[in-house]
Design a protein around this motif. Sequence first.
Motif, PDB file in Angstrom:
ATOM      1  N   SER A 127       0.813  -1.220   0.000  1.00 43.72           N
ATOM      2  CA  SER A 127       0.000   0.000   0.000  1.00 43.72           C
ATOM      3  C   SER A 127       0.846   1.269   0.000  1.00 43.72           C
ATOM      4  CB  SER A 127      -0.934   0.006   1.209  1.00 43.72           C
ATOM      5  OG  SER A 127      -0.211   0.201   2.416  1.00 43.72           O
ATOM      6  N   LEU A 128       2.140   1.158   0.315  1.00 47.42           N
ATOM      7  CA  LEU A 128       3.019   2.328   0.322  1.00 47.42           C
ATOM      8  C   LEU A 128       3.521   2.576  -1.096  1.00 47.42           C
ATOM      9  CD1 LEU A 128       5.047   1.651   3.607  1.00 47.42           C
ATOM     10  CD2 LEU A 128       2.996   3.062   3.293  1.00 47.42           C
ATOM     11  N   GLU A 129       2.771   3.379  -1.834  1.00 48.88           N
ATOM     12  CA  GLU A 129       3.044   3.568  -3.253  1.00 48.88           C
ATOM     13  C   GLU A 129       3.580   4.943  -3.602  1.00 48.88           C
ATOM     14  OE1 GLU A 129      -0.820   2.639  -4.915  1.00 48.88           O
ATOM     15  OE2 GLU A 129      -0.134   0.607  -5.390  1.00 48.88           O
ATOM     16  N   SER A 130       3.732   5.821  -2.609  1.00 46.68           N
ATOM     17  CA  SER A 130       4.190   7.174  -2.897  1.00 46.68           C
ATOM     18  C   SER A 130       4.941   7.721  -1.703  1.00 46.68           C
ATOM     19  CB  SER A 130       2.999   8.087  -3.205  1.00 46.68           C
ATOM     20  OG  SER A 130       2.216   8.272  -2.033  1.00 46.68           O
ATOM     21  N   ILE A 131       5.702   8.789  -1.935  1.00 45.61           N
ATOM     22  CA  ILE A 131       6.457   9.398  -0.849  1.00 45.61           C
ATOM     23  C   ILE A 131       5.520   9.977   0.204  1.00 45.61           C
ATOM     24  CG2 ILE A 131       6.645  11.702  -1.858  1.00 45.61           C
ATOM     25  CD1 ILE A 131       9.528   9.717  -0.224  1.00 45.61           C
ATOM     26  N   GLU A 132       4.348  10.431  -0.211  1.00 42.53           N
ATOM     27  CA  GLU A 132       3.377  10.980   0.739  1.00 42.53           C
ATOM     28  C   GLU A 132       2.872   9.918   1.706  1.00 42.53           C
ATOM     29  OE1 GLU A 132       3.834  13.522  -2.683  1.00 42.53           O
ATOM     30  OE2 GLU A 132       3.221  11.393  -2.578  1.00 42.53           O
ATOM     31  N   ALA A 133       2.818   8.671   1.255  1.00 47.27           N
ATOM     32  CA  ALA A 133       2.315   7.586   2.096  1.00 47.27           C
ATOM     33  C   ALA A 133       3.281   7.229   3.223  1.00 47.27           C
ATOM     34  CB  ALA A 133       2.045   6.349   1.238  1.00 47.27           C
ATOM     35  N   LEU A 134       4.505   7.777   3.180  1.00 50.99           N
ATOM     36  CA  LEU A 134       5.508   7.451   4.193  1.00 50.99           C
ATOM     37  C   LEU A 134       5.429   8.365   5.414  1.00 50.99           C
ATOM     38  CD1 LEU A 134       8.581   6.768   1.878  1.00 50.99           C
ATOM     39  CD2 LEU A 134       7.062   5.099   2.942  1.00 50.99           C
ATOM     40  N   ALA A 135       4.538   9.334   5.390  1.00 51.08           N
ATOM     41  CA  ALA A 135       4.380  10.212   6.554  1.00 51.08           C
ATOM     42  C   ALA A 135       4.030   9.385   7.784  1.00 51.08           C
ATOM     43  CB  ALA A 135       3.287  11.243   6.278  1.00 51.08           C
ATOM     44  N   GLY A 136       4.805   9.579   8.865  1.00 50.32           N
ATOM     45  CA  GLY A 136       4.580   8.839  10.093  1.00 50.32           C
ATOM     46  C   GLY A 136       5.176   7.452  10.110  1.00 50.32           C
ATOM     47  N   LYS A 137       5.784   7.031   9.026  1.00 50.14           N
ATOM     48  CA  LYS A 137       6.396   5.704   8.938  1.00 50.14           C
ATOM     49  C   LYS A 137       7.884   5.772   9.278  1.00 50.14           C
ATOM     50  CE  LYS A 137       2.597   3.871   7.262  1.00 50.14           C
ATOM     51  NZ  LYS A 137       1.782   2.896   8.032  1.00 50.14           N
ATOM     52  N   LYS A 138       8.465   4.617   9.578  1.00 52.38           N
ATOM     53  CA  LYS A 138       9.894   4.516   9.833  1.00 52.38           C
ATOM     54  C   LYS A 138      10.604   4.121   8.547  1.00 52.38           C
ATOM     55  CE  LYS A 138       9.705   3.254  14.733  1.00 52.38           C
ATOM     56  NZ  LYS A 138      10.110   2.244  15.747  1.00 52.38           N
ATOM     57  N   ILE A 139      11.601   4.946   8.148  1.00 59.41           N
ATOM     58  CA  ILE A 139      12.345   4.697   6.912  1.00 59.41           C
ATOM     59  C   ILE A 139      13.802   4.427   7.252  1.00 59.41           C
ATOM     60  CG2 ILE A 139      13.011   5.594   4.658  1.00 59.41           C
ATOM     61  CD1 ILE A 139      10.671   7.476   4.762  1.00 59.41           C
ATOM     62  N   GLY A 140      14.342   3.317   6.771  1.00 60.06           N
ATOM     63  CA  GLY A 140      15.742   2.974   6.989  1.00 60.06           C
ATOM     64  C   GLY A 140      16.631   3.557   5.912  1.00 60.06           C
ATOM     65  N   VAL A 141      17.775   4.095   6.327  1.00 59.52           N
ATOM     66  CA  VAL A 141      18.753   4.660   5.393  1.00 59.52           C
ATOM     67  C   VAL A 141      20.156   4.347   5.895  1.00 59.52           C
ATOM     68  CG1 VAL A 141      17.312   6.544   4.537  1.00 59.52           C
ATOM     69  CG2 VAL A 141      18.640   6.870   6.621  1.00 59.52           C
ATOM     70  N   GLN A 142      21.113   4.343   4.982  1.00 62.74           N
ATOM     71  CA  GLN A 142      22.505   4.152   5.371  1.00 62.74           C
ATOM     72  C   GLN A 142      23.073   5.477   5.861  1.00 62.74           C
ATOM     73  OE1 GLN A 142      25.435   3.084   2.314  1.00 62.74           O
ATOM     74  NE2 GLN A 142      26.284   1.592   3.740  1.00 62.74           N
ATOM     75  N   THR A 143      23.758   5.430   6.997  1.00 64.37           N
ATOM     76  CA  THR A 143      24.322   6.627   7.607  1.00 64.37           C
ATOM     77  C   THR A 143      25.247   7.360   6.640  1.00 64.37           C
ATOM     78  OG1 THR A 143      24.209   5.587   9.787  1.00 64.37           O
ATOM     79  CG2 THR A 143      25.653   7.504   9.566  1.00 64.37           C
ATOM     80  N   ALA A 144      25.051   8.669   6.510  1.00 66.19           N
ATOM     81  CA  ALA A 144      25.872   9.570   5.695  1.00 66.19           C
ATOM     82  C   ALA A 144      25.744   9.329   4.205  1.00 66.19           C
ATOM     83  CB  ALA A 144      27.338   9.501   6.112  1.00 66.19           C
ATOM     84  N   SER A 145      24.734   8.598   3.776  1.00 67.97           N
ATOM     85  CA  SER A 145      24.550   8.299   2.358  1.00 67.97           C
ATOM     86  C   SER A 145      23.676   9.340   1.678  1.00 67.97           C
ATOM     87  CB  SER A 145      23.896   6.916   2.196  1.00 67.97           C
ATOM     88  OG  SER A 145      22.562   6.955   2.696  1.00 67.97           O
ATOM     89  N   ILE A 146      23.691   9.344   0.352  1.00 64.42           N
ATOM     90  CA  ILE A 146      22.809  10.214  -0.415  1.00 64.42           C
ATOM     91  C   ILE A 146      21.355   9.849  -0.136  1.00 64.42           C
ATOM     92  CG2 ILE A 146      22.917   8.713  -2.463  1.00 64.42           C
ATOM     93  CD1 ILE A 146      22.622  12.542  -2.475  1.00 64.42           C
ATOM     94  N   GLN A 147      21.103   8.568   0.122  1.00 63.34           N
ATOM     95  CA  GLN A 147      19.746   8.126   0.421  1.00 63.34           C
ATOM     96  C   GLN A 147      19.233   8.738   1.730  1.00 63.34           C
ATOM     97  OE1 GLN A 147      22.224   5.893  -0.494  1.00 63.34           O
ATOM     98  NE2 GLN A 147      21.514   5.660  -2.614  1.00 63.34           N
ATOM     99  N   GLU A 148      20.129   8.950   2.683  1.00 62.48           N
ATOM    100  CA  GLU A 148      19.734   9.598   3.931  1.00 62.48           C
ATOM    101  C   GLU A 148      19.269  11.026   3.665  1.00 62.48           C
ATOM    102  OE1 GLU A 148      21.555   9.513   8.356  1.00 62.48           O
ATOM    103  OE2 GLU A 148      22.841  10.527   6.888  1.00 62.48           O
ATOM    104  N   ASN A 149      20.014  11.745   2.842  1.00 54.78           N
ATOM    105  CA  ASN A 149      19.638  13.116   2.498  1.00 54.78           C
ATOM    106  C   ASN A 149      18.323  13.179   1.728  1.00 54.78           C
ATOM    107  OD1 ASN A 149      21.927  14.187   3.731  1.00 54.78           O
ATOM    108  ND2 ASN A 149      23.140  14.070   1.851  1.00 54.78           N
ATOM    109  N   ILE A 150      18.150  12.241   0.808  1.00 55.01           N
ATOM    110  CA  ILE A 150      16.912  12.201   0.022  1.00 55.01           C
ATOM    111  C   ILE A 150      15.707  11.976   0.932  1.00 55.01           C
ATOM    112  CG2 ILE A 150      15.622  10.827  -1.666  1.00 55.01           C
ATOM    113  CD1 ILE A 150      18.307  10.374  -3.102  1.00 55.01           C
TER     114      ILE A 150
END
Length: 252
Positions: A127-150
């Motif tokens: 059901s998580l099909e858009s960036i808006e759907a991630l509000a209030g959710k926990k998102i994992g990212v690699q520390t100091a990565s471009i993905q963290e900034n995004i």
Amino acid sequence: MKKWGITGGLVASALLAGCSQETTGEEKMTLVMGTSADYFPYEFVDTANGDEIVGFDIEIAETVTERLGYELKIEDMDFGSLLGALNAGRVDFVMAGMTPTEERKENAAFSDIYLSATNLVMTKDESLESIEALAGKKIGVQTASIQENIAKDQAPEAELVSLNKIPEIVQELNTGRIDAMVIEDTVAQKYLDQDAGLYTFALKEDGEKGSAAAFKLEDDLRDQFNEELNKMIDAGEIDKLAKKWFSMEPTE
């Protein structure tokens, strides 16, 4: 939502360098490369054949350093410590699927982009099909990565969980301790192939995308490496390496 697959061409341009004070018994200079060997297929530990670090970045680095007349030594460390190690002189250059952001350019000189890629959100919740759907959710990212900034920029209402290694983040996703993660498409493919319960959608991005090698500021060796990389690109060698490594099955 549908499963993602690699469809675009793998774009190569040019890359890396540095110069260590280490020498071999034959007085051959050694370049020390910093990497984070958790990023299949760019760089990873070949557990099927011991503990050797191999991958797309590794083979490019080996080829270029050999043609420049250097030995190559690889130092594995957390992604977030790579540029610090570079500026402290512990490594001569960095290759780790790193994107040359404006912030990073303040502290390091980068090669040309040698591989283009797209960032995705990967989740087990269809059901998580858009960036808006991630509000209030926990998102994992690699520390100091471009993905963290995004994730910070595009999902400000989500809770970020920063960890050092990609497999750690995937484990958190699989156990339900996070709801999604931001990951590069070429790296995500391994996990998508292994787990039919994973879903993705692509993120819109502005600015420079893709991977480059990092050097100390004003390091002349960067130009030498770029010259050799351009020779490899013109000869079709980078394309061949991309086809080899990005079609390879993981060893774990």
